[in-house]
Design a protein around this motif. Sequence first.
Motif, PDB file in Angstrom:
ATOM      1  N   SER A 121       1.085   3.892  -3.091  1.00 16.00           N
ATOM      2  CA  SER A 121       0.688   5.275  -2.871  1.00 16.00           C
ATOM      3  C   SER A 121       1.854   6.213  -3.229  1.00 16.00           C
ATOM      4  N   CYS A 143      -0.046   2.894 -11.471  1.00 14.94           N
ATOM      5  CA  CYS A 143       0.400   4.048 -10.674  1.00 14.94           C
ATOM      6  C   CYS A 143       0.614   5.297 -11.523  1.00 14.94           C
ATOM      7  N   ARG A 161       1.901   8.992  -6.303  1.00 20.05           N
ATOM      8  CA  ARG A 161       2.139  10.422  -6.055  1.00 20.05           C
ATOM      9  C   ARG A 161       3.356  10.902  -6.841  1.00 20.05           C
ATOM     10  N   GLU A 201       0.830  -1.205   0.000  1.00 22.19           N
ATOM     11  CA  GLU A 201       0.000   0.000   0.000  1.00 22.19           C
ATOM     12  C   GLU A 201       0.874   1.269   0.000  1.00 22.19           C
TER      13      GLU A 201
END
Length: 270
Positions: A163, A226, A167, A159
């Motif tokens: 993340s 992503c 970003r 996770e």
Amino acid sequence: MVAAHRGRASTGPEAVCNDPWALRLAGPEGEALSRRWDEHSPSMVLWMGLRTRYLDDCVVRALDRGVRQVVVLGAGLDTRAARLARDGARFFEVDQPASQADKRERLSRFDGYPLDAATFVPCDFERDDFVRLLEEAGLDRRAPTCFVWEGVIYYLTEEATRSTLGRLASEFDPRSLLVFDYLNTRMAKASPRLREEDRAMKGIIEELGEPMQFGIDDPTPLMLECGYRFLRTVSFDELALQYTGTYARERFFRFQAVALASASEELTLW
Ligand SMILES: C[S@@+](CC[C@H](N)C(=O)[O-])C[C@H]1O[C@@H](n2cnc3c(N)ncnc32)[C@H](O)[C@@H]1O
């Protein structure tokens, strides 16, 4: 331990990288830890050297192409800010506060290291907003940045990795580059099919208190999800061939690789 591997890979006629600070930073304790691996994985020092060398070459190339911001994520005892300094370029080192405090203490013990080469950004990827912290430290998100994420993601949760990747792809200049290394799931998850030698290596890492938890077999779907468009991966054997002109089947270091990625920068010529 990693700094000692890197320092050992920087010495002697077979040196594959050049980190003149690494052995001193590692100290005798780090060197002893590094030597523990020789029995289980004699190619560990070579791999660390190749990884450092390739990532160094990526940073130098980015700087040659005009990138003026380098962010080292999970910097540990990384010395790129001192070794690869360039006029007008800023280096940021993001790491857990405890790791940074330890590094500063080690650096303060020897002369000659340019302590102001990097801006230190204390941050825990699992809890803190690294984007905000980088901006507060002076990073310009509208200018391309070279992100180095070496020896870190397998210690994070899936996770936290996803993340952070998301970003990095969406909240910075899309011409930015990311280079990182990863382990396969067989190693990260201790599959029953893991080789005996690899199991011993995993055991040493876990004993040191930093268990591996996240593996990647094919980074392509992950990087797409992503927000990345361009991706190149390179194996240990390919780096050994490139930098030493050798291949040895018995090196047994086939669970790790390096990826270079960008949201918008074509990597054809990399
Ligand atoms: C094996 S070291 C690698 C250090 C350095 N990049 C190198 O290759 O020498 C792993 C690094 O990841 C950092 N790290 C691990 N978990 C982290 C987290 N949750 N947030 C920030 N940094 C983390 C550690 O502090 C450490 O510096």
